[in-house]
Design an enzyme around this catalytic site. Structure first.
Site, mmCIF file in Angstrom:
data_model
loop_
_atom_site.group_PDB
_atom_site.id
_atom_site.type_symbol
_atom_site.label_atom_id
_atom_site.label_comp_id
_atom_site.label_asym_id
_atom_site.label_seq_id
_atom_site.Cartn_x
_atom_site.Cartn_y
_atom_site.Cartn_z
ATOM 1 N N SER A 108 0.770 -1.113 0.010
ATOM 2 C CA SER A 108 0.006 0.023 -0.036
ATOM 3 C C SER A 108 0.959 1.295 -0.121
ATOM 4 O O SER A 108 1.700 1.316 -0.821
ATOM 5 C CB SER A 108 -1.057 -0.073 1.317
ATOM 6 O OG SER A 108 -1.954 0.929 1.032
ATOM 7 N N GLU A 207 -1.668 -2.813 -8.106
ATOM 8 C CA GLU A 207 -3.208 -2.943 -7.625
ATOM 9 C C GLU A 207 -3.546 -1.799 -7.182
ATOM 10 O O GLU A 207 -2.851 -0.786 -6.987
ATOM 11 C CB GLU A 207 -2.877 -3.901 -6.224
ATOM 12 C CG GLU A 207 -2.098 -3.632 -5.062
ATOM 13 C CD GLU A 207 -2.492 -2.525 -4.141
ATOM 14 O OE1 GLU A 207 -3.486 -2.586 -4.013
ATOM 15 O OE2 GLU A 207 -1.768 -1.951 -3.617
ATOM 16 N N HIS A 272 -4.843 -5.423 -1.623
ATOM 17 C CA HIS A 272 -5.045 -5.285 -0.399
ATOM 18 C C HIS A 272 -5.907 -6.268 0.665
ATOM 19 O O HIS A 272 -6.833 -6.023 1.519
ATOM 20 C CB HIS A 272 -6.319 -3.955 -0.243
ATOM 21 C CG HIS A 272 -5.218 -2.636 -0.185
ATOM 22 N ND1 HIS A 272 -4.459 -2.227 -1.297
ATOM 23 C CD2 HIS A 272 -4.869 -1.600 0.809
ATOM 24 C CE1 HIS A 272 -3.836 -1.231 -1.017
ATOM 25 N NE2 HIS A 272 -4.077 -1.005 0.227
#
Length: 296
Positions: A108, A207, A272
């Site tokens: 992230s 992502e 995630h």
């Protein structure tokens, strides 16, 4: 899940703060696993903003102190959120490059640090579960297996995850290169900075979560205009959780595939949510015939 050679784990919060209960649970998980845990002093403030664990300078000092501590075998981010990019100009990258094999684990927002590490050849960026997700990762056999392999430097096939189904192949072919993985929205913020790595010959992996189609299109356009897709050896799209409808995502993936000379896949277990294919960015990634392998 964590190989035995990693005896001392340092916890830093380069981005946002982790809720106290989840922080304590993660530390207890590590201690039950027989690890010595070093908690850096500013993981919980004082902070100038509620979305930051502490000031940028304090977070940078924590990260550098843990990184340069010879007793530390593994550096684990508490969580993502926002803030990692604020550290990049404050770190002594020449000093950090003295420990090229120290893994920094996260994903992230930690993308900013991972990409800077690749550009400065410092440490070992490793995509894997952060402190608040260790118990959840252990309960995911795919995640636990790939996390152990990534830390241990073991070769393996990163097969499709049963929970997500098969890979979608947009471009056929074969390619090998070091992985350049990250959260799409965070990655594009490094374009034009001194910390953006060269994508040439690398396998890009992206992502994201909670992003509508037009924002994803914006990010991909920025990468295209920076030559990422033309220069990369291949592209892999992971999970786009709570983003655009699948038909919109497919349209974007197809548009990227037209720019890439090598293989392009989607629906890879990277994002995630678990299962997560953990990745060691110092290990070569190979895409061949719709299959993905990691090795030395």
């Amino acid at each position: 899940m964590i190989p035995k050679q990693f005896k001392t784990v340092a916890i830093a919060a380069p981005a946002g703060p982790l809720a106290a209960e989840r922080f304590a649970d993660g530390v207890e998980w590590l201690r039950r696993a027989g690890r010595e845990v070093k908690i850096m002093p500013h993981v919980n403030g004082p902070s100038p903003a509620p979305y930051l664990a502490a000031s940028a300078r304090a977070r940078a000092e924590d990260l550098a102190a843990a990184w340069l501590d010879p007793e530390v075998d593994l550096l684990l981010a508490a969580r993502g959120g926002f803030g990692s990019a604020q550290l990049l100009e404050l770190l002594d990258w020449r000093a950090l490059a003295g420990r090229p094999h120290l893994p920094l684990v996260g994903y992230s927002d930690i993308t900013a640090l991972h990409w800077a590490m690749i550009s400065r050849n410092a440490g070992t960026p490793l995509v894997g579960p952060m402190l608040g997700k260790l118990a959840e990762a252990e309960a995911s056999p795919y995640t636990a297996r790939t996390f152990h392999a990534a830390l241990a430097g073991e070769s393996m096939e990163l097969s499709p995850a049963p929970e997500f189904g098969p890979f979608q192949v947009w471009n056929k072919g074969a390619a090998s290169g070091l992985p350049l993985p990250g959260n799409l929205a965070v990655a594009v913020t490094l374009c034009g900075t001194p910390f953006c790595p060269d994508p040439a010959g690398k396998i890009l992996l992206f992502e994201d979560l909670n992003e509508p189609a037009y924002k994803l299109d914006r990010y991909l356009t920025q990468l295209r205009q920076n030559g990422f897709f033309r220069r990369a050896a291949g592209v892999i799209f992971g999970q786009f959780l709570d983003c655009a409808p699948q038909e919109e995502l497919n349209r974007l993936f197809q548009e990227v595939a037209r720019e890439v000379c090598g293989p392009v896949l989607s629906n890879f277990p990277f994002g995630h949510l678990f299962p997560l294919a953990c990745l060691n960015c110092r290990m070569t990634l190979t895409v061949e015939g719709g299959r993905v392998f990691t090795g030395n």
